[in-house]
Scaffold this motif. Structure first.
Motif, PDB file in Angstrom:
ATOM      1  N   HIS A  81      88.535  84.344  14.457  1.00 18.36           N
ATOM      2  CA  HIS A  81      89.369  85.519  14.263  1.00 18.36           C
ATOM      3  C   HIS A  81      89.924  85.968  15.613  1.00 18.36           C
ATOM      4  N   GLY A  82      91.184  86.386  15.632  1.00 15.87           N
ATOM      5  CA  GLY A  82      91.807  86.841  16.866  1.00 15.87           C
ATOM      6  C   GLY A  82      92.512  88.166  16.688  1.00 15.87           C
ATOM      7  N   PHE A  83      92.415  89.028  17.720  1.00  8.66           N
ATOM      8  CA  PHE A  83      93.109  90.318  17.697  1.00  8.66           C
ATOM      9  C   PHE A  83      93.712  90.580  19.058  1.00  8.66           C
ATOM     10  N   THR A  84      94.949  91.093  19.068  1.00 11.04           N
ATOM     11  CA  THR A  84      95.611  91.508  20.294  1.00 11.04           C
ATOM     12  C   THR A  84      96.265  92.860  20.080  1.00 11.04           C
ATOM     13  N   GLU A  85      96.380  93.623  21.153  1.00 17.01           N
ATOM     14  CA  GLU A  85      97.004  94.947  21.062  1.00 17.01           C
ATOM     15  C   GLU A  85      98.475  94.851  20.671  1.00 17.01           C
ATOM     16  N   ARG A  86      99.051  93.674  20.781  1.00 19.31           N
ATOM     17  CA  ARG A  86     100.449  93.488  20.391  1.00 19.31           C
ATOM     18  C   ARG A  86     100.636  93.703  18.887  1.00 19.31           C
ATOM     19  N   SER A  87      99.568  93.540  18.119  1.00 14.66           N
ATOM     20  CA  SER A  87      99.626  93.703  16.674  1.00 14.66           C
ATOM     21  C   SER A  87      98.538  94.678  16.241  1.00 14.66           C
ATOM     22  N   ASN A  88      98.452  94.934  14.938  1.00 14.55           N
ATOM     23  CA  ASN A  88      97.449  95.875  14.431  1.00 14.55           C
ATOM     24  C   ASN A  88      96.576  95.225  13.368  1.00 14.55           C
ATOM     25  N   ARG A  89      96.384  93.915  13.470  1.00 16.31           N
ATOM     26  CA  ARG A  89      95.649  93.183  12.452  1.00 16.31           C
ATOM     27  C   ARG A  89      94.885  92.022  13.065  1.00 16.31           C
ATOM     28  N   TRP A  90      93.887  91.542  12.332  1.00  9.63           N
ATOM     29  CA  TRP A  90      93.168  90.343  12.726  1.00  9.63           C
ATOM     30  C   TRP A  90      93.921  89.121  12.216  1.00  9.63           C
ATOM     31  N   PHE A  91      93.905  88.064  13.028  1.00 14.75           N
ATOM     32  CA  PHE A  91      94.510  86.798  12.624  1.00 14.75           C
ATOM     33  C   PHE A  91      93.429  85.729  12.510  1.00 14.75           C
ATOM     34  N   ASN A  92      93.623  84.804  11.581  1.00 17.55           N
ATOM     35  CA  ASN A  92      92.788  83.623  11.518  1.00 17.55           C
ATOM     36  C   ASN A  92      93.447  82.525  12.348  1.00 17.55           C
ATOM     37  N   ILE A  93      92.785  82.101  13.411  1.00 15.48           N
ATOM     38  CA  ILE A  93      93.333  81.076  14.287  1.00 15.48           C
ATOM     39  C   ILE A  93      92.948  79.702  13.720  1.00 15.48           C
ATOM     40  N   PRO A  94      93.930  78.848  13.393  1.00 18.79           N
ATOM     41  CA  PRO A  94      93.638  77.557  12.740  1.00 18.79           C
ATOM     42  C   PRO A  94      92.990  76.564  13.695  1.00 18.79           C
ATOM     43  N   ILE A  95      91.669  76.626  13.773  1.00 17.61           N
ATOM     44  CA  ILE A  95      90.976  75.789  14.739  1.00 17.61           C
ATOM     45  C   ILE A  95      89.943  74.865  14.091  1.00 17.61           C
ATOM     46  N   VAL A  96      89.482  75.234  12.901  1.00 22.33           N
ATOM     47  CA  VAL A  96      88.425  74.465  12.245  1.00 22.33           C
ATOM     48  C   VAL A  96      88.884  73.048  11.919  1.00 22.33           C
ATOM     49  N   LYS A  97      90.136  72.886  11.529  1.00 22.37           N
ATOM     50  CA  LYS A  97      90.615  71.550  11.164  1.00 22.37           C
ATOM     51  C   LYS A  97      90.618  70.593  12.345  1.00 22.37           C
ATOM     52  N   TYR A  98      90.633  71.136  13.574  1.00 21.51           N
ATOM     53  CA  TYR A  98      90.554  70.278  14.760  1.00 21.51           C
ATOM     54  C   TYR A  98      89.096  70.008  15.145  1.00 21.51           C
ATOM     55  N   LEU A  99      88.221  70.961  14.835  1.00 23.89           N
ATOM     56  CA  LEU A  99      86.806  70.793  15.151  1.00 23.89           C
ATOM     57  C   LEU A  99      86.113  69.837  14.193  1.00 23.89           C
ATOM     58  N   PHE A 100      86.452  69.932  12.922  1.00 26.99           N
ATOM     59  CA  PHE A 100      85.692  69.246  11.895  1.00 26.99           C
ATOM     60  C   PHE A 100      85.566  67.735  12.122  1.00 26.99           C
ATOM     61  N   PRO A 101      86.647  67.018  12.477  1.00 31.04           N
ATOM     62  CA  PRO A 101      86.495  65.567  12.668  1.00 31.04           C
ATOM     63  C   PRO A 101      85.587  65.194  13.838  1.00 31.04           C
ATOM     64  N   MET A 102      85.351  66.132  14.763  1.00 27.68           N
ATOM     65  CA  MET A 102      84.560  65.838  15.967  1.00 27.68           C
ATOM     66  C   MET A 102      83.088  66.219  15.818  1.00 27.68           C
ATOM     67  N   VAL A 103      82.741  66.904  14.731  1.00 29.96           N
ATOM     68  CA  VAL A 103      81.399  67.458  14.598  1.00 29.96           C
ATOM     69  C   VAL A 103      80.681  66.811  13.418  1.00 29.96           C
ATOM     70  N   PRO A 104      79.497  66.241  13.622  1.00 34.04           N
ATOM     71  CA  PRO A 104      78.755  65.621  12.518  1.00 34.04           C
ATOM     72  C   PRO A 104      78.247  66.673  11.535  1.00 34.04           C
ATOM     73  N   PRO A 105      77.975  66.277  10.288  1.00 34.82           N
ATOM     74  CA  PRO A 105      77.467  67.236   9.284  1.00 34.82           C
ATOM     75  C   PRO A 105      76.162  67.887   9.754  1.00 34.82           C
ATOM     76  N   GLY A 106      76.052  69.180   9.492  1.00 36.13           N
ATOM     77  CA  GLY A 106      74.853  69.909   9.842  1.00 36.13           C
ATOM     78  C   GLY A 106      74.791  70.400  11.273  1.00 36.13           C
ATOM     79  N   GLU A 107      75.798  70.089  12.070  1.00 34.05           N
ATOM     80  CA  GLU A 107      75.812  70.540  13.465  1.00 34.05           C
ATOM     81  C   GLU A 107      76.035  72.045  13.540  1.00 34.05           C
TER      82      GLU A 107
END
Length: 394
Positions: A81-107
Motif C-alpha cells: 500500500h502506498g500513500f503520498t500527500e499529493r493525493s488523499n487515498r491509499w494506492f495498491n502498488i502492483p508489486i506482487v506479480k513481480y515477487l511471486f515468480p522469484m519466491v518459493p511456496p511458503g516463503e
C-alpha cells in the motif's frame, strides 16, 4: 483501499479544456492516478507520454514523500500500500506479480526499505534479498553479503539505506552497517556491478571529518545507554566512511525523557534514522491488558562534530493530545529529506492497527501531522513499513 478512480464520465469535458490547463491538472496527480488515466483515454495518454510532461512530473515527484506499508497473508495475497500527500487515498502498488515468480511456496517475505522506484524485500527462509522496480518491471536477487545469508531479524532499519540512481536509471546502491570483529564496518552493494564491497569505518580524531556535513548518510551500528555508534558516509563517495560516537552528556538531557531511567515505570521507544532520533515516552493505562498511551515525543540529532546527541524539539502537547491513542505494541520509522524529518508510528491495539505520520520542518522549527486516510488491516500481518521519495513516470 485500491485508490483507483473512474474518470471515464469526465474525460470528454476534460479534453475540451486548453492543453496547458490539462497539463497543469495532470501534473498534480500521483503516479497511480496517471497510470489509470493513461489506460482509459488516448488523448490523455498522448499528453502523459510526452517528454516534457514526463520530465517535469519526475522532477516534482522526486521531492514527494511516500509512505509504503506491506501487508500479507501469503505471497500471493500480499499487498504493498502506498500513500503520498499529493493525493488523499491509499494506492495498491502492483508489486506482487513481480515477487511471486522469484519466491518459493511458503516463503515469508519482509519489506525492508524503498528508494525512488526500488523496493527491497528480505526472505526469511531462503535468507535472500530481492529488489523490485515496478516502474521498469524488473526483479533481481542480490547475492549474499560478505557476512553471508541473513534472516529477516538480522536487518536493522536504522542501520541500512537504499539509494536509487537518477530518475530513469535501473541502478541502485544498498548500504548497511554492522559490527564485524568488534569494528564498525560498512557493506555496500552496487546493482551496476552486482558486487559487494566492505570498508572499515575510519576512527579519525578529526572532528571536522566526523559529522559536519549534514548531507552525509548516517547508518546506526549500535545504541547503548549513554553512547551510540554510527557510520557517516558522504553521498558523493569522495570520503570514506567515518565512525561517529554521539554521547548523552547530561544537562538538558537529564531533564527530558532521554534520562534512561533504570526502572520501567516510563516506557520509551527510540526510533532512529538519518542521524536523528525520536523518543516516544508513554505511561501504562491498563497494566493488566498491557495497554499504554504515549505522553511525550522528542526529537534529537547528532551534533555537527558527531560527539553528542543534541535536543532539537518536542512535539507540542496539543498535537500529542490530538493524535495519541492507546496501544499494546508500537514500532516506527524515520527519514530526513530536504530538511524535513518524517516520523511514522505504527501501533496495534486489540488487533487494530493505527498509523500516525508526524513531520518536523528543520528550517521553520514546526511540527505537523499528516492526515492519513483510514487504513484497514484487520486479520492481516504487517510485513514492513518504509518512507521513500516519489515514483517516476516512464
Amino acid at each position: 483501499m485500491d485508490g483507483s478512480r473512474n474518470p471515464a464520465s469526465n474525460t470528454v469535458g476534460l479534453c475540451l479544456l486548453p492543453s496547458e490547463l490539462i497539463q497543469d491538472i495532470l501534473i498534480r496527480l500521483a503516479l497511480p492516478e496517471l497510470s489509470y488515466l493513461r489506460s482509459v483515454c488516448k488523448f490523455l495518454t498522448s499528453i502523459i507520454s510526452g517528454n516534457d510532461f514526463r520530465r517535469e512530473f519526475n522532477v516534482r515527484s522526486s521531492s514527494d514523500n511516500w509512505l509504503f506499508v506491506y501487508t500479507k497473508r501469503s505471497t500471493r495475497t500480499s499487498v504493498l500500500h502506498g500513500f503520498t500527500e499529493r493525493s488523499n487515498r491509499w494506492f495498491n502498488i502492483p508489486i506482487v506479480k513481480y515477487l511471486f515468480p522469484m519466491v518459493p511456496p511458503g516463503e515469508d517475505l519482509y519489506f525492508l526499505t524503498a528508494s525512488g522506484d526500488f523496493f527491497l524485500f528480505a526472505s526469511n527462509n531462503c535468507r535472500e534479498l530481492i529488489a523490485v522496480n515496478p516502474t521498469a518491471k524488473t526483479t533481481r536477487k542480490i547475492p549474499p553479503s560478505p557476512l553471508g545469508p541473513r534472516g529477516t531479524s538480522s536487518w536493522r532499519r536504522s542501520g541500512l539505506k537504499l539509494i536509487a540512481g537518477p530518475s530513469g536509471s535501473d541502478n541502485f546502491r544498498f548500504l548497511f552497517a554492522e559490527l564485524s570483529e568488534n569494528r564498525p564496518v560498512l557493506f555496500e552493494y552496487s546493482s551496476e556491478t552486482d558486487t559487494w564491497n566492505s570498508m572499515d569505518a575510519n576512527e579519525s580524531e578529526d572532528r571536522e571529518q566526523r559529522g559536519s556535513d549534514r548531507r552525509r548518510v548516517y547508518l546506526s551500528v549500535v545504541h547503548r545507554r549513554r553512547e551510540s555508534v554510527a557510520i557517516a558516509l558522504s553521498e558523493t563517495e569522495t570520503d570514506g566512511p567515518v565512525v561517529v560516537r554521539p554521547r548523552f552528556d547530561g544537562g538538558m538531557e537529564e531533564r527530558l525523557a532521554i534520562g534512561f531511567s533504570a526502572s520501567d515505570e516510563v516506557h520509551r521507544l527510540h526510533v532512529y534514522g538519518d542521524g536523528n532520533m525520536v523518543i516516544i515516552r508513554s505511561t501504562v493505562v491498563n497494566e493488566f491488558a498491557k495497554v499504554r498511551m504515549f505522553t511525550c515525543i522528542e526529537m534529537w540529532r547528532i551534533s555537527l562534530d558527531g560527539m553528542r546527541w543534541e535536543f532539537v524539539s518536542k512535539v507540542p502537547n496539543g498535537l500529542v493530545e490530538k493524535v495519541r491513542k492507546p496501544y499494546g505494541v508500537m514500532m516506527g520509522c524515520l527519514e530526513e529529506r530536504y530538511a524535513k524529518v518524517s516520523v511514522i508510528l505504527m501501533s496495534n491495539h486489540k488487533g487494530q492497527w493505527d498509523l500516525i505520520w508526524l513531520s518536523y520542518d528543520l528550517g521553520k522549527g514546526n511540527w505537523k501531522c499528516v492526515s492519513l486516510p483510514e487504513f484497514r488491516m484487520e486479520g492481516l500481518n504487517m510485513g514492513g513499513i518504509a518512507l521513500s521519495s516519489g515514483l517516476s513516470l516512464r
